[in-house]
Design an enzyme around this catalytic site. Structure first.
Site, PDB file in Angstrom:
ATOM      1  N   HIS A 119       0.807  -1.216   0.000  1.00  0.00           N
ATOM      2  CA  HIS A 119       0.000   0.000   0.000  1.00  0.00           C
ATOM      3  C   HIS A 119       0.847   1.275   0.000  1.00  0.00           C
ATOM      4  CE1 HIS A 119       0.891   0.614   4.323  1.00  0.00           C
ATOM      5  NE2 HIS A 119       0.842  -0.705   4.383  1.00  0.00           N
ATOM      6  N   ASP A 120       0.353   2.280  -0.707  1.00  0.00           N
ATOM      7  CA  ASP A 120       0.925   3.629  -0.707  1.00  0.00           C
ATOM      8  C   ASP A 120       2.316   3.702  -1.318  1.00  0.00           C
ATOM      9  OD1 ASP A 120      -1.319   4.902   0.838  1.00  0.00           O
ATOM     10  OD2 ASP A 120      -0.620   3.504   2.368  1.00  0.00           O
ATOM     11  N   GLY A 137       5.135  -1.080   2.644  1.00  0.00           N
ATOM     12  CA  GLY A 137       4.302   0.091   2.428  1.00  0.00           C
ATOM     13  C   GLY A 137       5.075   1.391   2.366  1.00  0.00           C
TER      14      GLY A 137
END
Length: 257
Positions: A119-120, A137
């Protein structure tokens, strides 16, 4: 060009000349650009935006919820650019609300089998991720970076443009542009990515300036502050050294040393 066994949510937007293989699942709030080819048994969850002329191989899983305990179901996205190659069993997760809400992949990247992008993360253009490379992440990857097989990057780290991460190397610090990291468990700088720079058209003058900057930062026995002062002088004659300095200014973690 869409196999009759593929399951496509009515809200998905499919461009022209898109091919979708058998038993693939395209979820709600997914957009797929013109000319993209999706193999069999692919799962794409939304919200996800995929650009033009991408090739996505069988068993890839894109746009899944982030593997983050802080995620509470807020709206987040995965955004993928154009002409990317995404091979078997690649997993790319959406962002989190606390991390900017978006995971992004640029253009012309190769993500080979079993690559994981958490994520991100933000990946630039023209990168190569070899088999089993993984990002935790909130990782930023610059243009033309090569991640070798079984390599990994710790959360919140940045890897600058044209860097080379060797096989099995685990990166736990920020890696400036042009640097080559060793293929050992705790990655260490081992010179610059000279061969990669030559292949991309860097002439001998540019490469010499980058080598000089590397020696200043890593081999002269200087503190980072003193090395930075010398790099400021070198950057007057080299845009590449200037890009290294700009990376140092953006770095929020310890620098790979």
């Amino acid at each position: 060009m869409i196999h009759p066994t593929a399951l496509i949510d009515p809200s998905a937007k499919i461009g022209s000349n898109v091919s979708i293989g058998a038993y693939s699942v395209i979820g709600a709030d997914v957009e797929i650009g013109d000319g993209t080819v999706i193999g069999p048994h692919v799962v794409i969850e939304g919200p996800t935006r995929i650009g033009r002329e991408n090739r996505i191989s069988q068993f890839a899983s894109l746009g899944g919820a982030p593997q983050d305990k802080k995620f509470t179901g807020e709206r987040t996205e995965l955004v993928i650019g154009d002409r990317n190659l995404i091979r078997e069993f690649v997993t790319i997760n959406r962002g989190t609300g606390d991390g900017g809400s978006i995971t992004s992949i640029g253009n012309d990247n190769w993500l080979l089998a079993y690559v994981h992008v958490a994520h991100d993360c933000h990946i630039g253009n023209n990168t190569v991720f070899s088999n089993y490379a993984a990002l935790a992440g909130h990782v930023d990857i610059g243009d033309h970076v090569i991640m070798s097989g079984f390599s990994g990057v710790h959360q919140f780290c940045k890897v600058g443009a044209h860097a080379f991460i060797g096989m099995g190397c685990l990166v736990g610090s920020d890696v400036p542009p042009f640097i080559m990291m060793a293929n050992e468990q705790r990655g260490r700088p081992r010179g610059i990515n000279s061969e990669g720079l030559k292949r991309r058209g860097f002439d001998s003058t540019r490469i010499s300036a980058i080598k000089r900057a590397y020696r200043t930062l890593y081999m002269a026995g200087l503190t980072q502050a003193d090395a930075r002062e010398q790099l400021e002088s070198q950057a007057q004659d080299s845009d590449d050294v200037r890009s290294m300095l700009e990376f140092l200014d953006r770095s929020e973690r310890a620098l790979a040393r």
